[in-house]
Write a protein that holds these residues in place. Structure first.
Motif, PDB file in Angstrom:
ATOM      1  N   PHE A   1       0.833  -1.207   0.000  1.00 24.26           N
ATOM      2  CA  PHE A   1       0.000   0.000   0.000  1.00 24.26           C
ATOM      3  C   PHE A   1       0.867   1.255   0.000  1.00 24.26           C
ATOM      4  O   PHE A   1       0.658   2.180  -0.797  1.00 24.26           O
ATOM      5  CB  PHE A   1      -0.917   0.015   1.227  1.00 24.26           C
ATOM      6  CG  PHE A   1      -1.523   1.367   1.501  1.00 24.26           C
ATOM      7  CD1 PHE A   1      -2.563   1.846   0.721  1.00 24.26           C
ATOM      8  CD2 PHE A   1      -1.031   2.168   2.524  1.00 24.26           C
ATOM      9  CE1 PHE A   1      -3.100   3.104   0.952  1.00 24.26           C
ATOM     10  CE2 PHE A   1      -1.564   3.420   2.762  1.00 24.26           C
ATOM     11  CZ  PHE A   1      -2.606   3.885   1.973  1.00 24.26           C
ATOM     12  N   LEU A   2       1.857   1.306   0.892  1.00 25.89           N
ATOM     13  CA  LEU A   2       2.715   2.488   0.973  1.00 25.89           C
ATOM     14  C   LEU A   2       3.530   2.675  -0.299  1.00 25.89           C
ATOM     15  O   LEU A   2       3.711   3.804  -0.772  1.00 25.89           O
ATOM     16  CB  LEU A   2       3.651   2.366   2.172  1.00 25.89           C
ATOM     17  CG  LEU A   2       3.054   2.681   3.541  1.00 25.89           C
ATOM     18  CD1 LEU A   2       4.074   2.404   4.634  1.00 25.89           C
ATOM     19  CD2 LEU A   2       2.583   4.124   3.607  1.00 25.89           C
ATOM     20  N   ALA A   3       4.018   1.563  -0.867  1.00 27.31           N
ATOM     21  CA  ALA A   3       4.818   1.659  -2.090  1.00 27.31           C
ATOM     22  C   ALA A   3       3.999   2.273  -3.223  1.00 27.31           C
ATOM     23  O   ALA A   3       4.466   3.182  -3.927  1.00 27.31           O
ATOM     24  CB  ALA A   3       5.323   0.274  -2.493  1.00 27.31           C
ATOM     25  N   ILE A   4       2.766   1.795  -3.410  1.00 24.71           N
ATOM     26  CA  ILE A   4       1.914   2.334  -4.474  1.00 24.71           C
ATOM     27  C   ILE A   4       1.543   3.785  -4.189  1.00 24.71           C
ATOM     28  O   ILE A   4       1.554   4.639  -5.090  1.00 24.71           O
ATOM     29  CB  ILE A   4       0.643   1.473  -4.641  1.00 24.71           C
ATOM     30  CG1 ILE A   4       1.022   0.046  -5.048  1.00 24.71           C
ATOM     31  CG2 ILE A   4      -0.287   2.075  -5.699  1.00 24.71           C
ATOM     32  CD1 ILE A   4      -0.164  -0.911  -5.094  1.00 24.71           C
ATOM     33  N   ALA A   5       1.209   4.082  -2.922  1.00 24.85           N
ATOM     34  CA  ALA A   5       0.809   5.443  -2.561  1.00 24.85           C
ATOM     35  C   ALA A   5       1.937   6.437  -2.821  1.00 24.85           C
ATOM     36  O   ALA A   5       1.710   7.530  -3.358  1.00 24.85           O
ATOM     37  CB  ALA A   5       0.388   5.494  -1.102  1.00 24.85           C
ATOM     38  N   LEU A   6       3.157   6.055  -2.461  1.00 22.45           N
ATOM     39  CA  LEU A   6       4.281   6.986  -2.585  1.00 22.45           C
ATOM     40  C   LEU A   6       4.770   7.110  -4.028  1.00 22.45           C
ATOM     41  O   LEU A   6       5.119   8.205  -4.471  1.00 22.45           O
ATOM     42  CB  LEU A   6       5.423   6.546  -1.670  1.00 22.45           C
ATOM     43  CG  LEU A   6       5.133   6.776  -0.187  1.00 22.45           C
ATOM     44  CD1 LEU A   6       6.084   5.977   0.686  1.00 22.45           C
ATOM     45  CD2 LEU A   6       5.228   8.247   0.154  1.00 22.45           C
ATOM     46  N   MET A   7       4.783   5.999  -4.763  1.00 21.59           N
ATOM     47  CA  MET A   7       5.233   6.116  -6.155  1.00 21.59           C
ATOM     48  C   MET A   7       4.172   6.798  -7.024  1.00 21.59           C
ATOM     49  O   MET A   7       4.468   7.231  -8.137  1.00 21.59           O
ATOM     50  CB  MET A   7       5.585   4.733  -6.721  1.00 21.59           C
ATOM     51  CG  MET A   7       4.418   3.826  -7.008  1.00 21.59           C
ATOM     52  SD  MET A   7       4.983   2.175  -7.505  1.00 21.59           S
ATOM     53  CE  MET A   7       3.421   1.434  -8.059  1.00 21.59           C
ATOM     54  N   SER A   8       2.931   6.909  -6.505  1.00 20.18           N
ATOM     55  CA  SER A   8       1.863   7.599  -7.231  1.00 20.18           C
ATOM     56  C   SER A   8       1.860   9.100  -6.982  1.00 20.18           C
ATOM     57  O   SER A   8       1.069   9.826  -7.602  1.00 20.18           O
ATOM     58  CB  SER A   8       0.496   7.022  -6.828  1.00 20.18           C
ATOM     59  OG  SER A   8       0.411   5.642  -7.111  1.00 20.18           O
ATOM     60  N   LEU A   9       2.710   9.567  -6.053  1.00 21.86           N
ATOM     61  CA  LEU A   9       2.725  10.986  -5.722  1.00 21.86           C
ATOM     62  C   LEU A   9       3.079  11.834  -6.938  1.00 21.86           C
ATOM     63  O   LEU A   9       4.056  11.559  -7.640  1.00 21.86           O
ATOM     64  CB  LEU A   9       3.739  11.267  -4.614  1.00 21.86           C
ATOM     65  CG  LEU A   9       3.458  10.657  -3.244  1.00 21.86           C
ATOM     66  CD1 LEU A   9       4.579  11.004  -2.285  1.00 21.86           C
ATOM     67  CD2 LEU A   9       2.128  11.136  -2.698  1.00 21.86           C
ATOM     68  N   LYS A  10       2.291  12.837  -7.192  1.00 25.31           N
ATOM     69  CA  LYS A  10       2.586  13.797  -8.261  1.00 25.31           C
ATOM     70  C   LYS A  10       3.314  14.973  -7.615  1.00 25.31           C
ATOM     71  O   LYS A  10       2.702  15.971  -7.218  1.00 25.31           O
ATOM     72  CB  LYS A  10       1.290  14.221  -8.950  1.00 25.31           C
ATOM     73  CG  LYS A  10       0.624  13.096  -9.735  1.00 25.31           C
ATOM     74  CD  LYS A  10      -0.662  13.567 -10.375  1.00 25.31           C
ATOM     75  CE  LYS A  10      -1.242  12.506 -11.309  1.00 25.31           C
ATOM     76  NZ  LYS A  10      -1.484  11.225 -10.676  1.00 25.31           N
ATOM     77  N   LEU A  11       4.627  14.845  -7.530  1.00 26.94           N
ATOM     78  CA  LEU A  11       5.418  15.836  -6.809  1.00 26.94           C
ATOM     79  C   LEU A  11       5.385  17.206  -7.473  1.00 26.94           C
ATOM     80  O   LEU A  11       5.640  18.214  -6.817  1.00 26.94           O
ATOM     81  CB  LEU A  11       6.871  15.348  -6.681  1.00 26.94           C
ATOM     82  CG  LEU A  11       7.075  14.072  -5.841  1.00 26.94           C
ATOM     83  CD1 LEU A  11       8.536  13.679  -5.815  1.00 26.94           C
ATOM     84  CD2 LEU A  11       6.553  14.270  -4.431  1.00 26.94           C
TER      85      LEU A  11
END
Length: 404
Positions: free
Chosen positions: A289-299
């Motif tokens: 969950f955290l991996a997907i959430a963080l790699m999905s961040l639109k920085l």
């Protein structure tokens, strides 16, 4: 151009993110020293790479959200399945104290936000968006309240600003817990070194993920059956109560279902639940969950964030560190459990409950378990904090209307 990843592609990239995080944390001492969670390290690096790609040629990526949601529900279901009623009762007084500390933080976040807007000369409604709406509340609460701010205060791009603030909080919530815990560990009194604590034979789920325990195919299958039942009943209850006074987030229903299933099996049917399997599968769910959430961040959304709002957010991060060290730690007893709780508070005080658990795991995997922290933080962060936050926000909303 937008590239869409399906379920298998998303899972493959999430696995790469986790392996990258494990590899870097193992080899970079500063990441170990400050207890930075592996999913945060790997996910943030991939998010930066995808942001550079977006800036260079305009390519963006969309990942399968259903997998991320499912892993979150698996994690919270496993939290419920690991909870005994007898242990929940033991958490009574410390839980109330921690909830009170969380309430103080919510008030402070909104005061800082509104005072910041007054000093910077911008609409005070932005102060709430850069306050507990998105920091303690996270993306879900931010999205829910953004519509209210758009309609009642006519704020342009309220949704985009809310998501950017929540993203900012999620990133720094994962980063801040490690340095705070390291500072507190270094200043802990002699004789309270957690590295010398004896590790119990039976661990609570998620507290000591590197601790070796025997699991087999049967225990895994039994646990998958219980997790599936939690998801099935949780989603049914969510649909049944939607639009009513009983409406709660789906993950809360899954957590409560897990508590009922666990205690029914243990106390009524004398069935020995495989805590080791719950530990493993719950940790896997949390990590993915955290991996997907963080790699999905639109920085790049953070880059476009108004400079004034960014200043307020920077102050909020500094205050969260101060609050965790000088308020949460002291209120919770100034012991090892208080250190783990303080790191967890950084996680959901700025980001989300899974980030809080990841912060605590980074500490307990090195220094030993904290039964109290892993009992209190998921309960407060998953359920009570949302009710408390919404109640306090309504009071501040009235203040903002007056100032508006």
């Amino acid at each position: 151009m937008n590239i869409v990843f399906d379920t298998y592609q998303t899972l493959a990239l999430a696995s790469f993110v986790l392996l990258l995080g494990y590899f870097l944390v193992k080899r970079i001492r500063v990441l170990q020293t400050f207890n930075i969670p592996e999913p945060v390290v790997g996910g943030f690096i991939v998010a930066i790479a995808l942001t550079i790609l977006y800036k260079v040629n305009g390519t963006s990526f969309t990942f399968e959200k259903s997998l991320q949601t499912s892993m979150m529900l698996v994690f919270f279901s496993s939290i419920g399945l690991s909870a005994n009623f007898s242990r929940l009762i033991k958490g009574g007084k410390p839980l109330v104290i921690f909830l009170f500390a969380a309430g103080i933080l919510i008030v402070c976040q909104n005061v800082i936000g509104i005072l910041g807007t007054e000093l910077l000369g911008i609409d005070p409604a932005y102060g709430l968006l850069a306050g507990s709406v998105t920091l303690t509340g996270g993306h879900g609460t931010g999205a829910a309240w953004a519509e209210t701010f758009t309609k009642e205060f006519n704020l342009p791009a309220a949704t985009e600003i809310a998501m950017a603030c929540a993203t900012f909080g999620l990133v720094f919530g994962g980063i801040l817990g490690g340095p705070v815990s390291r500072y507190l560990l270094n200043h802990q009194k002699q004789g309270e070194n957690p590295e010398n604590d004896e590790v119990d034979d039976v661990q609570e789920a998620f507290e000591h993920p590197t601790y070796k325990r025997k699991i087999n195919a049967r225990s895994i299958i039994e646990t998958i059956a219980m997790l599936s039942l939690c998801l099935l009943i949780g989603q049914y209850l969510d649909g049944l109560t939607k639009g009513t006074q009983m409406q709660l987030p789906t993950f809360v229903w899954c957590l409560f279902t897990g508590v009922i299933i666990r205690n029914s099996l243990t106390n009524l049917f004398k069935f020995q639940v495989a805590d080791s399997a719950i530990d493993v599968l719950g940790s896997v769910g949390l990590s993915i969950f955290l991996a997907i959430a963080l790699m999905s961040l639109k920085l790049w959304e953070l880059v476009g964030l108004a400079a004034d709002v960014l200043i307020i957010l920077a102050v909020q991060v500094a205050f969260m560190a101060f609050f965790a060290v000088y308020v949460t730690y002291r209120m919770m007893g100034k012991d090892y459990d208080a250190i783990v709780l303080s790191a967890g508070h950084c996680g959901f005080g700025l980001g989300a409950t899974p980030t809080a658990v990841a912060n605590m795991q980074a500490i307990t995997s090195r220094f030993g378990p904290s039964h109290k922290a892993f009992l209190i933080v998921p309960m407060v962060g998953a359920f009570f904090i949302d009710l408390l936050n919404n109640g306090i926000l309504k009071m501040f909303l009235s203040l903002v209307k007056y100032l508006h």
